[in-house]
Design a protein around this motif. Structure first.
Motif, PDB file in Angstrom:
ATOM      1  N   MET A   4      76.499  -9.408 -22.824  1.00  0.00           N
ATOM      2  CA  MET A   4      76.301  -8.437 -23.842  1.00  0.00           C
ATOM      3  C   MET A   4      74.861  -8.802 -24.447  1.00  0.00           C
ATOM      4  SD  MET A   4      79.708  -8.847 -26.154  1.00  0.00           S
ATOM      5  CE  MET A   4      79.125  -7.576 -27.573  1.00  0.00           C
ATOM      6  N   SER A   5      74.098  -9.790 -24.063  1.00  0.00           N
ATOM      7  CA  SER A   5      72.821 -10.096 -24.492  1.00  0.00           C
ATOM      8  C   SER A   5      71.911  -9.476 -23.742  1.00  0.00           C
ATOM      9  CB  SER A   5      72.830 -11.680 -24.705  1.00  0.00           C
ATOM     10  OG  SER A   5      72.909 -12.270 -23.429  1.00  0.00           O
ATOM     11  N   VAL A   6      72.022  -9.021 -22.534  1.00  0.00           N
ATOM     12  CA  VAL A   6      71.353  -8.373 -21.419  1.00  0.00           C
ATOM     13  C   VAL A   6      70.708  -7.039 -22.153  1.00  0.00           C
ATOM     14  CG1 VAL A   6      71.067  -7.732 -19.194  1.00  0.00           C
ATOM     15  CG2 VAL A   6      72.570  -9.513 -19.631  1.00  0.00           C
ATOM     16  N   GLY A   7      69.644  -6.633 -21.935  1.00  0.00           N
ATOM     17  CA  GLY A   7      68.875  -5.668 -22.313  1.00  0.00           C
ATOM     18  C   GLY A   7      68.403  -5.717 -23.808  1.00  0.00           C
ATOM     19  N   ILE A   8      67.824  -4.539 -24.041  1.00  0.00           N
ATOM     20  CA  ILE A   8      67.460  -4.408 -25.403  1.00  0.00           C
ATOM     21  C   ILE A   8      68.525  -4.407 -26.508  1.00  0.00           C
ATOM     22  CG2 ILE A   8      66.032  -2.824 -26.915  1.00  0.00           C
ATOM     23  CD1 ILE A   8      64.725  -1.690 -24.318  1.00  0.00           C
ATOM     24  N   ARG A   9      68.239  -5.157 -27.444  1.00  0.00           N
ATOM     25  CA  ARG A   9      69.243  -5.241 -28.861  1.00  0.00           C
ATOM     26  C   ARG A   9      69.200  -4.115 -29.396  1.00  0.00           C
ATOM     27  NH1 ARG A   9      69.436  -7.194 -33.978  1.00  0.00           N
ATOM     28  NH2 ARG A   9      71.367  -8.164 -34.480  1.00  0.00           N
ATOM     29  N   VAL A  10      70.416  -3.132 -29.654  1.00  0.00           N
ATOM     30  CA  VAL A  10      70.377  -2.135 -30.440  1.00  0.00           C
ATOM     31  C   VAL A  10      71.105  -2.368 -31.684  1.00  0.00           C
ATOM     32  CG1 VAL A  10      71.481   0.243 -30.335  1.00  0.00           C
ATOM     33  CG2 VAL A  10      70.819  -0.645 -28.264  1.00  0.00           C
ATOM     34  N   ASN A  11      70.555  -1.703 -32.658  1.00  0.00           N
ATOM     35  CA  ASN A  11      71.148  -1.876 -34.284  1.00  0.00           C
ATOM     36  C   ASN A  11      72.077  -0.792 -34.323  1.00  0.00           C
ATOM     37  OD1 ASN A  11      71.683  -2.182 -36.896  1.00  0.00           O
ATOM     38  ND2 ASN A  11      69.882  -0.861 -37.490  1.00  0.00           N
ATOM     39  N   LEU A  12      73.411  -1.236 -34.557  1.00  0.00           N
ATOM     40  CA  LEU A  12      74.780  -0.390 -34.701  1.00  0.00           C
ATOM     41  C   LEU A  12      75.414  -0.541 -35.944  1.00  0.00           C
ATOM     42  CD1 LEU A  12      76.472  -1.279 -31.458  1.00  0.00           C
ATOM     43  CD2 LEU A  12      75.075   0.506 -31.761  1.00  0.00           C
ATOM     44  N   ASP A  13      74.755  -1.469 -36.872  1.00  0.00           N
ATOM     45  CA  ASP A  13      75.063  -1.603 -38.359  1.00  0.00           C
ATOM     46  C   ASP A  13      74.643  -0.256 -39.269  1.00  0.00           C
ATOM     47  OD1 ASP A  13      76.142  -2.310 -40.641  1.00  0.00           O
ATOM     48  OD2 ASP A  13      75.135  -4.104 -40.660  1.00  0.00           O
ATOM     49  N   TRP A  14      75.311   0.547 -39.413  1.00  0.00           N
ATOM     50  CA  TRP A  14      74.776   1.690 -40.136  1.00  0.00           C
ATOM     51  C   TRP A  14      74.967   1.498 -41.546  1.00  0.00           C
ATOM     52  CZ3 TRP A  14      78.788   3.766 -43.217  1.00  0.00           C
ATOM     53  CH2 TRP A  14      80.224   3.413 -43.093  1.00  0.00           C
ATOM     54  N   THR A  15      75.410   0.484 -42.074  1.00  0.00           N
ATOM     55  CA  THR A  15      75.717   0.198 -43.560  1.00  0.00           C
ATOM     56  C   THR A  15      74.280  -0.548 -44.017  1.00  0.00           C
ATOM     57  OG1 THR A  15      76.654  -2.207 -43.099  1.00  0.00           O
ATOM     58  CG2 THR A  15      77.932  -0.315 -43.183  1.00  0.00           C
ATOM     59  N   ARG A  16      73.256  -0.798 -43.072  1.00  0.00           N
ATOM     60  CA  ARG A  16      72.203  -1.506 -43.632  1.00  0.00           C
ATOM     61  C   ARG A  16      71.156  -0.469 -43.257  1.00  0.00           C
ATOM     62  NH1 ARG A  16      73.043  -6.883 -44.593  1.00  0.00           N
ATOM     63  NH2 ARG A  16      74.930  -7.975 -43.806  1.00  0.00           N
ATOM     64  N   ASP A  17      69.853  -0.843 -43.821  1.00  0.00           N
ATOM     65  CA  ASP A  17      68.647  -0.104 -43.414  1.00  0.00           C
ATOM     66  C   ASP A  17      68.078  -0.995 -42.328  1.00  0.00           C
ATOM     67  OD1 ASP A  17      69.122   1.836 -45.338  1.00  0.00           O
ATOM     68  OD2 ASP A  17      68.203   0.838 -47.127  1.00  0.00           O
ATOM     69  N   PRO A  18      67.069  -0.403 -41.454  1.00  0.00           N
ATOM     70  CA  PRO A  18      67.186   0.945 -41.309  1.00  0.00           C
ATOM     71  C   PRO A  18      68.539   1.653 -40.733  1.00  0.00           C
ATOM     72  CG  PRO A  18      66.045  -0.068 -39.579  1.00  0.00           C
ATOM     73  CD  PRO A  18      66.291  -0.984 -40.514  1.00  0.00           C
ATOM     74  N   VAL A  19      68.539   2.722 -41.113  1.00  0.00           N
ATOM     75  CA  VAL A  19      70.054   3.575 -40.418  1.00  0.00           C
ATOM     76  C   VAL A  19      69.799   3.849 -38.915  1.00  0.00           C
ATOM     77  CG1 VAL A  19      71.509   5.457 -40.508  1.00  0.00           C
ATOM     78  CG2 VAL A  19      70.188   4.298 -42.776  1.00  0.00           C
ATOM     79  N   PRO A  20      70.735   3.319 -38.176  1.00  0.00           N
ATOM     80  CA  PRO A  20      70.493   3.856 -36.647  1.00  0.00           C
ATOM     81  C   PRO A  20      70.644   5.292 -36.425  1.00  0.00           C
ATOM     82  CG  PRO A  20      72.830   3.082 -37.214  1.00  0.00           C
ATOM     83  CD  PRO A  20      71.952   2.620 -38.370  1.00  0.00           C
ATOM     84  N   PRO A  21      69.804   5.642 -35.338  1.00  0.00           N
ATOM     85  CA  PRO A  21      69.784   7.082 -35.038  1.00  0.00           C
ATOM     86  C   PRO A  21      71.328   7.754 -34.778  1.00  0.00           C
ATOM     87  CG  PRO A  21      68.652   5.835 -33.342  1.00  0.00           C
ATOM     88  CD  PRO A  21      69.098   5.031 -34.314  1.00  0.00           C
ATOM     89  N   GLN A  22      71.969   6.811 -34.221  1.00  0.00           N
ATOM     90  CA  GLN A  22      73.358   7.530 -33.557  1.00  0.00           C
ATOM     91  C   GLN A  22      74.374   7.506 -34.729  1.00  0.00           C
ATOM     92  OE1 GLN A  22      71.931   5.030 -32.576  1.00  0.00           O
ATOM     93  NE2 GLN A  22      73.357   3.175 -32.064  1.00  0.00           N
ATOM     94  N   ILE A  23      73.983   7.526 -35.791  1.00  0.00           N
ATOM     95  CA  ILE A  23      74.973   7.325 -37.115  1.00  0.00           C
ATOM     96  C   ILE A  23      75.711   8.790 -37.123  1.00  0.00           C
ATOM     97  CG2 ILE A  23      73.394   8.191 -38.767  1.00  0.00           C
ATOM     98  CD1 ILE A  23      74.811   6.693 -40.870  1.00  0.00           C
ATOM     99  N   THR A  24      77.210   9.026 -37.345  1.00  0.00           N
ATOM    100  CA  THR A  24      77.858  10.094 -37.496  1.00  0.00           C
ATOM    101  C   THR A  24      77.821  10.789 -38.977  1.00  0.00           C
ATOM    102  OG1 THR A  24      79.587   8.999 -38.259  1.00  0.00           O
ATOM    103  CG2 THR A  24      79.610   9.268 -35.717  1.00  0.00           C
ATOM    104  N   SER A  25      78.172  11.803 -38.900  1.00  0.00           N
ATOM    105  CA  SER A  25      77.991  12.683 -40.279  1.00  0.00           C
ATOM    106  C   SER A  25      78.868  11.931 -41.304  1.00  0.00           C
ATOM    107  CB  SER A  25      78.404  14.166 -40.167  1.00  0.00           C
ATOM    108  OG  SER A  25      79.682  14.240 -39.376  1.00  0.00           O
ATOM    109  N   PHE A  26      80.087  11.586 -40.743  1.00  0.00           N
ATOM    110  CA  PHE A  26      80.774  11.108 -41.902  1.00  0.00           C
ATOM    111  C   PHE A  26      80.310   9.900 -42.331  1.00  0.00           C
ATOM    112  CE2 PHE A  26      84.894   9.029 -43.290  1.00  0.00           C
ATOM    113  CZ  PHE A  26      85.107   9.968 -44.261  1.00  0.00           C
ATOM    114  N   GLN A  27      79.958   9.001 -41.611  1.00  0.00           N
ATOM    115  CA  GLN A  27      79.225   7.819 -41.710  1.00  0.00           C
ATOM    116  C   GLN A  27      78.129   7.926 -42.649  1.00  0.00           C
ATOM    117  OE1 GLN A  27      78.189   6.028 -38.190  1.00  0.00           O
ATOM    118  NE2 GLN A  27      80.148   5.090 -37.650  1.00  0.00           N
ATOM    119  N   GLN A  28      77.482   9.075 -42.590  1.00  0.00           N
ATOM    120  CA  GLN A  28      76.272   9.237 -43.460  1.00  0.00           C
ATOM    121  C   GLN A  28      76.905   9.731 -44.823  1.00  0.00           C
ATOM    122  OE1 GLN A  28      72.879   9.151 -42.782  1.00  0.00           O
ATOM    123  NE2 GLN A  28      72.683   9.356 -44.905  1.00  0.00           N
TER     124      GLN A  28
END
Length: 1134
Positions: A4-28
């Motif tokens: 899981m640590s291989v590759g670039i670390r992706v921010n998936l926590d949409w409850t914090r700033d900055p907002v990840p680009p893949q956030i869904t409309s309902f999450q928004q």
């Protein structure tokens, strides 16, 4: 290191700033919600456990709800939305007790226990009443509540995972109900058992059936009953007490269509389920005091389900829909399954009863046969009933003559069988019954047909029909030994039955055709008894008098609708029909009106009918059985007669008026010609005498005319010549006014008069109208007061959108009449009042406005558009002209404003005129959206007033004003001339309005084909300081312009061009000039004034579009023409 640590670390926590680009409309949507006002708190302040729970909730694809804090504040994921329906999105962030008040009390104890134990709570198919579609809905959920425990060990909230089991639970409940009903009805042997079992079973499912009424037509269930059902009675119910009136109610489908009867009638008649609402007033009254089962809540909907029994529909089931559900296709399937089960059971019981009934008949026949067996052999051969005894194989052992005659089998035939001559189509049925007798030892009866034909007199059929009864003859051991059959020949009855059915169908079809013809017939058809009571009437007859079908109860009900003038005629007519034989016809006038529209005008007359009646007598030929009437609406013909008569009378009046008008016009046109001739002779004589006197003066230096000698005599002659010329001008003015009125009338008749509104200043328009009459008022010693009502300033009216030409045409006509009728009075005063109103001034100062006859014409769009951005509001401009004249009588007022009409025949003799002025003013005022009328003046004479519809506008730009404003109308005026006034002529300059100093001559090209007009115009212009050249037509004009260009001479400053000319007309000439100017062939643009006698708008517009700068119409004053030239040459605004 893990994968899981291989590759670039992706921010998936949409409850914090900055907002990840893949956030869904309902999450928004969740992020954007204001959580700070809830138990969750601001999203930035969320603790770790909450963020983790929220991420779990939103990531789950199953419906999940999160309850947080002591108030159980709600957050849910997108999959949870369908479970709550209309509660979303309002419930987001709300507290659970407020969102789910219907069932939250149930979960309070569950959550309390969970907070003490920390254990997950769950439930299986829990029934919950939830409002999610606008009503309290029955739902079933399997659920789990997982505690959310914080790092400090306290209960922070609950993680809910519900599963909607509503469809499953309710479906199983309904399926169980249908299965139980099917099992129980399988052992029911009577209809009474069937109704009891049905009600008991449905009552066990009180959720889906909280109320029920089971109706049955008992007569249709009995053997041999007719297929037509008429009366239903209650045979079972759920929710009704023993004393409730519905239990004893009987539904008559032929007569009773109130309450539930209409729905039952529709359901049974169309074989489909009918749903009715509890809001129906009739239904609500019938269902009062119902003991509702299930939840005890009244049903909101009711379903009427027809129950078919073979080809009949002998029963209907009224079921109250679950108050916590609504009728839908799912509910419909449930009710249809119940209907199918009941229909099947009813058919089974009915068939069983029928078999029992037939068995009873056979048994009775067997017993009778046994009792009469000894006697039977003696009369068997004499009997008309066919009798045969056969073995078990059907071979004939014995048969009487009647049987052989019926079956057509040869008595000498060997091994003949019962079925030898039976029609092939009936063999299966006969063999089935034969098997029942032979194998089951049952007595049976049936009908069958043979192959031999039936004929008796005129009765013919291709087959014979018999009614057979078969019995088993048993041996001593109880076995079937032989079979005896009895056959009754019912061919004659069958033929009669078929003929009766055929005749019945024919009569029904004939009746249907007659009724259809009568109903669709435009003539009114009605049948009454001898006393006039209506037995039947078609729609057209009811419409004639405004009757309602089925509500006509009085004798001769048409009398109240007959006009009083014809009531006695109608009574006498009916009396004649009662006492006289044969067809009678009468024409009657009705009270109601008949009208049609001709354009915007309504034509109205009384309605008329033509009634024809004939008596039908009873078999005795004396007594009247009924009277038939045919009523024809002849209102249109009578109105046409009236209109034709009115138009004929109007044509006669118009012809008389036109003849009077022609005589008057002839007088008005011919009369001034005498004055013109005499004045012309006087001018010629004066000039001749002046020349003689001038010669005498040059000879002896002394001039004498009458008693006047010297220079004064010359002045006197010139004065007389001027007076004569002034008279000529006045006569021309009078004739021009007559011609203008006739021309305007022609335009109105041809609908060529155009309304062209432009921005104008109200005060300037009214001043210009009064200024026209200044000299005439002075000559007649009439004082004219111009009054502006305070409403003008109060409403801030300065500039308005108006057609000044048409407006002033009305004002000039009215003021002219006022001067005409005031001139001879001792007191000579005229008052002109101007006012504005925000509402239509239809009733003002006792003015009787003339009813409108015309619609306002469409205004020219370009000019309206040019000022549309300045428009503020619509107003009504009113102008009243009061005078001290002799006034008008009531009879004279009625004649005003009509074509060719004056107040009285002597008006023309005393005051002159064409009789068209007020008629034209009326039409123009209506074209401008107003009305005109007359009343009594406070000055003692009359007050003529009119109003027009206009609009306040802002002061327009100068270029818009210059292009839009047409020249104001005027009158050719002549000023009175005195001998002393001649001295004034010496001080006047040749070109009024020009500054002192040497005048600059305007170089003018006159293009005119009439040599006399050309000569006079050139001379007049030269007398006023113009440099003039002339051309006879457009071709010569082009040659003159070409010469200027070739020689480099001074260009023409202006060109006066006639339109109608030989060789090359004015429009062709102007078009060519503008074309050469555009190409550069002519170096300078020359202003061109069109001079023409054609004044129609199409001709004027064609000239302007060709390139002319302005138009001057003939006749004109030389001063007006020079002023027009000055405006063009100086580029001054008009």
């Amino acid at each position: 290191m893990s994968s899981m640590s291989v590759g670039i670390r992706v921010n998936l926590d949409w409850t914090r700033d900055p907002v990840p680009p893949q956030i869904t409309s309902f999450q928004q949507t969740v992020r954007d919600f204001d959580w700070s006002k809830t138990a969750f708190g601001h999203i930035k302040s969320w603790r770790r456990e909450l963020r983790q729970c929220v991420r779990f909730v939103m990531a789950d694809t199953a419906p999940i709800i999160l309850y947080w804090g002591p108030a159980y504040t709600i957050m849910y994921n997108e999959a949870y939305i369908p479970l709550v329906g209309a509660k979303h999105p309002a419930m987001m962030g709300c507290n659970a007790p407020d969102v789910f008040p219907d069932f939250w009390d149930y979960f309070v104890g569950v959550i309390k226990e969970m907070s003490e134990t920390g254990q997950t709570a769950s439930g299986e198919a829990t029934r919950l009443l939830m409002e999610r579609q606008g009503f309290l809905e029955e739902t079933f959920f399997s659920w789990k509540l997982i505690p959310v425990i914080g790092d400090d060990g306290t209960l922070l909230g609950a993680y809910g995972a519900p599963e909607d089991r509503t469809n499953t639970v309710i479906g199983e409940r309904r399926t169980l109900c249908v299965q139980t009903l099917t099992q129980r009805l399988a052992i029911a042997t009577t209809f009474k058992d069937l109704w009891r079992v049905t009600v008991e079973t449905l009552a066990e499912n009180d959720r889906d059936v909280p109320f029920a009424l089971l109706y049955c037509d008992d007569s249709s269930l009995r053997f041999g009953s007719p297929a037509i059902y008429r009366s239903f009675e209650v045979v079972g119910c759920i929710g009704l007490s023993q004393s409730h009136p519905l239990r004893s109610q009987e539904v008559d489908l032929d007569a009773d269509l109130n309450g539930l009867s209409a729905a039952i009638h529709e359901a049974v008649g169309h074989m489909r389920t009918v749903v009715i609402s509890a809001d129906d007033a009739d239904v609500a009254t019938l269902l009062s005091d119902v003991q509702w089962k299930g939840s005890g809540v009244p049903s909101k909907q009711f379903a009427v389900v027809p129950i078919a029994g073979g080809s009949k529909t002998p029963a209907a089931l009224v079921i109250g829909i679950n108050p916590h559900r609504r009728y839908n296709s799912w509910y419909q399937s449930f009710l249809e399954m119940i209907s199918d089960v009941l229909a099947s059971s009813m058919s089974k019981i009915r068939l069983s009863n029928e078999l029992k009934y037939r068995a009873e008949i056979a048994t009775k026949a067997t017993r009778d046969f046994q009792r009469t067996e000894m006697r039977f052999s003696r009369f068997a051969n004499r009997s008309t009933v066919g009798l045969a005894v056969t073995d078990l194989a059907g071979k004939i052992i014995f048969a009487n003559e009647a049987w052989y005659n019926f079956t057509g089998i040869d008595p000498e035939a060997v091994n003949s069988s019962w079925s030898d001559n039976v029609l092939d189509e009936d063999l299966p049925t006969m063999k089935e019954w034969w098997h029942r007798v032979a194998a089951l030892k049952q007595s049976v009866s049936f009908t069958f047909r043979t192959k031999n034909a039936f004929k008796s007199g005129n009765m013919k059929m291709p087959h014979r029909t018999g009614f057979a009864a078969c019995y088993a003859d048993r041996d001593d051991e109880g076995g079937v030994e032989t079979i005896m059959g009895l056959v009754m020949d019912i061919s004659e009855q069958k033929w009669i039955e078929e003929q009766l059915l055929r005749r019945t169908r024919e009569i029904a079809e004939s009746e249907h055709r007659y009724r259809s013809f009568a109903d669709l017939c435009p003539l009114g058809i009605v049948s009454t008894d001898p006393n006039g009571y209506v037995q039947w009437g078609n729609d057209a007859w009811h419409d004639f008098y405004g009757f309602t079908k089925g509500q006509v109860f009085d004798a001769q009900p048409w009398l109240p609708y007959i006009h009083p003038d014809d009531v006695q005629k109608a009574r006498d007519y009916f009396t004649d029909l009662q006492t006289k034989r044969g067809q009678l016809t009468v024409q009657l006038k009705l009270r109601k009106k008949y009208s049609i529209y001709e354009g915007d005008r309504a034509l109205e007359n009384n309605a008329y009918v033509l009634a024809t009646g004939i008596q039908e007598y009873k078999p005795d030929g004396i007594t009247i059985d009924h009277i038939d009437f045919w009523v024809t609406d002849i209102s249109a013909q009578k109105l046409a007669e009236k209109v034709l008569t009115d138009k004929m009378e109007e044509a006669i009046r118009t012809r008389t008026q036109q003849e009077r008008f022609i005589d008057m016009i002839s007088h008005e046109i011919r009369n001034p010609l005498s004055a013109v001739l005499h004045c012309g002779e006087e001018i010629v004589e004066a000039v001749k005498q002046s020349l003689v006197n001038m010669n005498n003066t040059s000879n002896n230096g002394l001039l004498t005319i009458g008693h006047v000698s010297g220079p004064k005599s010359t002045q006197l002659m010139l004065y007389n010549a001027l007076q004569a010329a002034d008279t000529i001008i006045y006569c021309v003015n009078h004739q021009k006014q007559i011609v203008d009125d006739v021309l305007t009338l022609s335009k109105l008749d041809s609908e060529l008069l155009v309304v062209s509104p432009v921005p104008v200043k109200l005060s300037d328009v009214m001043q210009s109208a009064v200024k026209i009459f200044e000299s005439e008022l002075r000559m007649s010693d009439i004082s004219l007061d111009m009054i502006e009502h305070k409403s003008v300033s109060e409403l801030g009216v300065d500039w308005i959108l108006l057609d000044p030409n048409r407006f002033l045409q009305i004002v000039i006509n009215i003021i002219t009449n006022a001067i005409k009728f005031t001139r001879a009075c001792e007191t000579r005063k005229i008052k002109v009042t101007t006012s504005v109103h925000t509402e239509r001034p239809c009733h003002f100062e006792e003015i009787d406005f003339v009813p409108r006859r015309y619609n306002p014409l469409q205004r020219r769009g370009s000019l309206v558009q040019a000022s549309s951005d300045h428009a503020s509001s619509q107003i009504y401009l009113r102008v009243g002209v009061s005078d001290t004249g002799k006034g008008l009588t009531a009879r004279e007022k009625k004649l005003l404003f009509n074509r060719f009409a004056q107040a009285s025949p002597k008006t023309h003799a005393e005051y002159g005129g064409s009789g068209l002025g007020l008629f034209i003013s009326r039409q123009i005022s209506e074209m401008l959206g107003g009305e005109i009328g007359v009343g009594t003046s406070e000055l003692g004479g009359c007050t003529f007033a009119f109003y027009v519809t206009t609009t306040k506008v802002e002061k327009p730009r100068s270029n818009l004003l210059r292009s839009a404003a047409p020249p104001l109308p005027g009158r050719i005026k002549s000023a009175p001339m005195t001998l002393d006034g001649l001295a004034d002529l010496e001080n006047k300059s040749p070109r009024p309005g020009k500054t002192a100093g040497p005048p600059v001559k305007v170089r003018t090209l006159v293009v005119e084909d009439n040599l006399i007009n050309q000569k006079v115009l050139c001379k007049q212009l030269r007398n006023h300081g113009f440099e003039v050249e002339a051309a006879n037509h457009g071709k010569e004009a082009l040659m003159a312009l070409e010469k200027v260009e070739e020689e480099g001479a001074r260009h023409f400053d202006v060109m006066l061009c006639d339109i109608e000319m030989p060789v090359m007309g004015g429009i062709q000439c102007v078009t060519e000039v503008r074309k050469r100017e555009a190409s550069g062939e002519f170096s300078a643009r020359i202003p061109i004034i069109g001079v023409t006698a054609n004044v129609r708008s199409t001709q004027v517009n064609a000239a302007l579009e060709a390139g002319m700068d302005t138009i001057t119409t003939k006749p004109y004053r030389i001063g007006d023409l020079i002023a027009n030239i000055d405006r063009l040459c100086s580029n001054l605004p008009p």
